[in-house]
Structures are given as C-alpha cells and as structure tokens.
Design an enzyme around this catalytic site. Structure first.
Site, PDB file in Angstrom:
ATOM      1  N   SER A   7      36.298  47.341  19.109  1.00 19.21           N
ATOM      2  CA  SER A   7      35.188  48.276  18.883  1.00 19.21           C
ATOM      3  C   SER A   7      34.331  48.363  20.134  1.00 19.21           C
ATOM      4  O   SER A   7      33.721  47.364  20.551  1.00 19.21           O
ATOM      5  CB  SER A   7      34.334  47.798  17.715  1.00 19.21           C
ATOM      6  N   HIS A  32      38.481  51.519  18.724  1.00 17.81           N
ATOM      7  CA  HIS A  32      37.619  51.787  17.570  1.00 17.81           C
ATOM      8  C   HIS A  32      36.256  52.281  18.071  1.00 17.81           C
ATOM      9  O   HIS A  32      35.610  51.623  18.888  1.00 17.81           O
ATOM     10  CB  HIS A  32      37.460  50.504  16.755  1.00 17.81           C
ATOM     11  N   ASP A  34      32.513  53.550  16.999  1.00 18.22           N
ATOM     12  CA  ASP A  34      31.527  53.522  15.924  1.00 18.22           C
ATOM     13  C   ASP A  34      30.448  54.578  16.139  1.00 18.22           C
ATOM     14  O   ASP A  34      29.679  54.491  17.084  1.00 18.22           O
ATOM     15  CB  ASP A  34      30.884  52.131  15.851  1.00 18.22           C
ATOM     16  N   MET A  36      27.130  56.283  14.689  1.00 20.69           N
ATOM     17  CA  MET A  36      26.021  55.995  13.753  1.00 20.69           C
ATOM     18  C   MET A  36      24.893  56.997  13.973  1.00 20.69           C
ATOM     19  O   MET A  36      24.605  57.366  15.120  1.00 20.69           O
ATOM     20  CB  MET A  36      25.479  54.590  13.997  1.00 20.69           C
ATOM     21  N   HIS A  65      35.095  55.999  13.578  1.00 19.24           N
ATOM     22  CA  HIS A  65      34.490  55.521  12.326  1.00 19.24           C
ATOM     23  C   HIS A  65      33.119  56.182  12.187  1.00 19.24           C
ATOM     24  O   HIS A  65      32.173  55.806  12.875  1.00 19.24           O
ATOM     25  CB  HIS A  65      34.400  53.987  12.418  1.00 19.24           C
ATOM     26  N   MET A  67      29.834  56.651  10.622  1.00 18.85           N
ATOM     27  CA  MET A  67      28.816  56.078   9.731  1.00 18.85           C
ATOM     28  C   MET A  67      27.632  57.041   9.747  1.00 18.85           C
ATOM     29  O   MET A  67      26.562  56.741  10.290  1.00 18.85           O
ATOM     30  CB  MET A  67      28.426  54.676  10.222  1.00 18.85           C
ATOM     31  N   MET A 136      34.817  47.643   5.032  1.00 21.79           N
ATOM     32  CA  MET A 136      33.750  47.000   5.806  1.00 21.79           C
ATOM     33  C   MET A 136      33.563  45.574   5.308  1.00 21.79           C
ATOM     34  O   MET A 136      33.433  45.339   4.099  1.00 21.79           O
ATOM     35  CB  MET A 136      32.433  47.757   5.651  1.00 21.79           C
ATOM     36  N   ASP A 174      36.688  45.586   9.246  1.00 20.97           N
ATOM     37  CA  ASP A 174      35.717  45.839  10.312  1.00 20.97           C
ATOM     38  C   ASP A 174      34.415  45.107  10.004  1.00 20.97           C
ATOM     39  O   ASP A 174      33.780  45.364   8.988  1.00 20.97           O
ATOM     40  CB  ASP A 174      35.482  47.362  10.366  1.00 20.97           C
TER      41      ASP A 174
END
Ligand code: DX5
Ligand code: ZN
Length: 215
Positions: A7, A32, A34, A36, A65, A67, A136, A174
C-alpha cells in the site's frame, strides 16, 4: 501462491514514482492505492490525478481501494486514470449492484470491501459479481493500526463461500498485515495481502515479500 499488494499510503509521497518502481522491483504483484475523502474515513489521501501520474511508473496492476462516499460518482475518473481493479465499500455506496456493474462495464476488475463491523452476510449477495472481496482488518483511515483478530472468522467464512460455489474471486485483507498476521490471514483463506507499514518499513522489501509468498 498468495499475491502481495504493497500500500503506497506508507510510501514517501515526495518520490511516489520511484516508490512505485521499488514496489515492482521488490517482486510485488499489485500496487495497492488507498483513496480517502475525509468523509467515509477521517483522512484525505489522493485522487485520480495522482493515480494518473504514477501509472507510467509500473506495469503492475493498480489495485484502487476507494474509501469514499458515493463511489459511483468517481469510478469513471479512476478507470480513466489507469486503475486495473476498482474496489468500492459496501457501506459507502447508495447502489452497490449498479456501481459494480458500472466498474465491469469500464473493463476493470470489480472489487467490494467491508469494514470490520460489517458481517460477511451483507456481501454474500454480491459475491458472484466480483473479482475481489477486500476484507478490512482495521477500521479504514490510517496505516499502522493493529490487526483486528476477530476478522479471521470472516476470512474463513468468505473462503468457504468462494470454494463451495466455485467462484474465482480473490480474497484480499488490508490493515495491520505483517509477517505474523499475514500468515494467519493466509491460513484463514486470504489470497492477497495488502500492507503498508510492514513492507515500506522493512529493511529490505524484496526479502519481506519473498518470505510472505511462502506462507
Ligand atoms: C487503511 C488502508 C490500508 C493501509 C494499510 O485504511 O486501507 O491499505 O494502508 O496500512 P498498514 O499495513 O500499515 O496497516
Ligand atoms: Zn487499502
């Protein structure tokens, strides 16, 4: 063999291109990413512009991913920026089935994720529509949190479901993954390990990845 997805949340953002190249050189399978938004989670990271900038630095699949609330509004932008897999949160979408279809229609791998508090039962109806279930193992928002051991039961349930129905979905975990918790997750049925701190903080990322692949 288990796939490893470092990540980049734990990377040095000032040299993100070089960090992504290091991930590939170290023998990782996916990168990966992330995303957000400060609403679904209490942190803000990166958007499609940064994804587009790192895309030329690696041939590895970009495992994005999301979020973010209302991910349906952003799947096109992330697809166009170079994502290979796009994962939305079950808890964040107002129309999960439609959003999964939209990701598929964009020609991208379809992923769905659930928070530690969300039971496997909630995601079961979507399992035959996805390429990836992302479980998660911390509450999303920040790297470096401890693995929540209660989630192991959910990984076992997901593995049992995937095998029983002969599905080909990957099961990714994760949050708080390291050499100890990663092994437990693989024993419970995970096929992909996403990890930030344990890989970027390792003295030698290649050695760490090579040893995780033997789990
Ligand atoms: C957490 C993110 C994770 C995070 C994992 O909200 O989704 O991908 O980067 O970081 P570690 O491995 O440090 O827990
Ligand atoms: Zn993640």
């Amino acid at each position: 063999m288990v796939k490893i997805a470092p990540s980049i949340l734990s990377a040095d953002f000032a040299i993100l291109g070089e960090e992504v190249r290091r991930v590939e050189r170290s023998g990782a399978d996916w990168v990966h990413v992330d995303v957000m938004d400060g609403q679904f989670v209490p942190n803000i990271t990166i958007g499609p512009g940064v994804l587009r900038s790192i895309r030329p630095h690696t041939k590895l699949p970009l495992d994005v991913h999301l979020m973010i609330v209302r991910p349906e509004s952003f799947v096109e932008a992330f697809a166009e920026a170079g994502a290979d897999l796009i994962t939305i949160h079950l808890e964040a979408s107002t129309d999960v089935a439609e959003t999964l279809l939209r990701i598929k229609g964009l020609g991208k791998g379809v992923g769905i994720s659930i928070n530690p508090a969300t039971p496997f039962e909630k995601v079961r109806p979507y399992m035959d529509q996805v390429d990836l279930l992302l479980i998660m193992t911390v509450n999303p928002g920040f790297g470096g949190q401890p693995f929540i051991h209660d989630c192991l039961k959910k990984i076992e349930q997901a593995r049992e479901h995937v095998d029983r129905h002969h599905l080909c979905a990957d099961i990714e975990v994760d949050g708080g993954i390291n050499s100890r918790t990663g092994k437990l997750a693989v024993q419970a049925g995970a096929s992909v390990l996403a990890a930030g701190n344990a890989l970027f903080g390792a003295p030698d990322m290649s050695k760490e990845i090579a040893s995780w692949k033997r789990f």
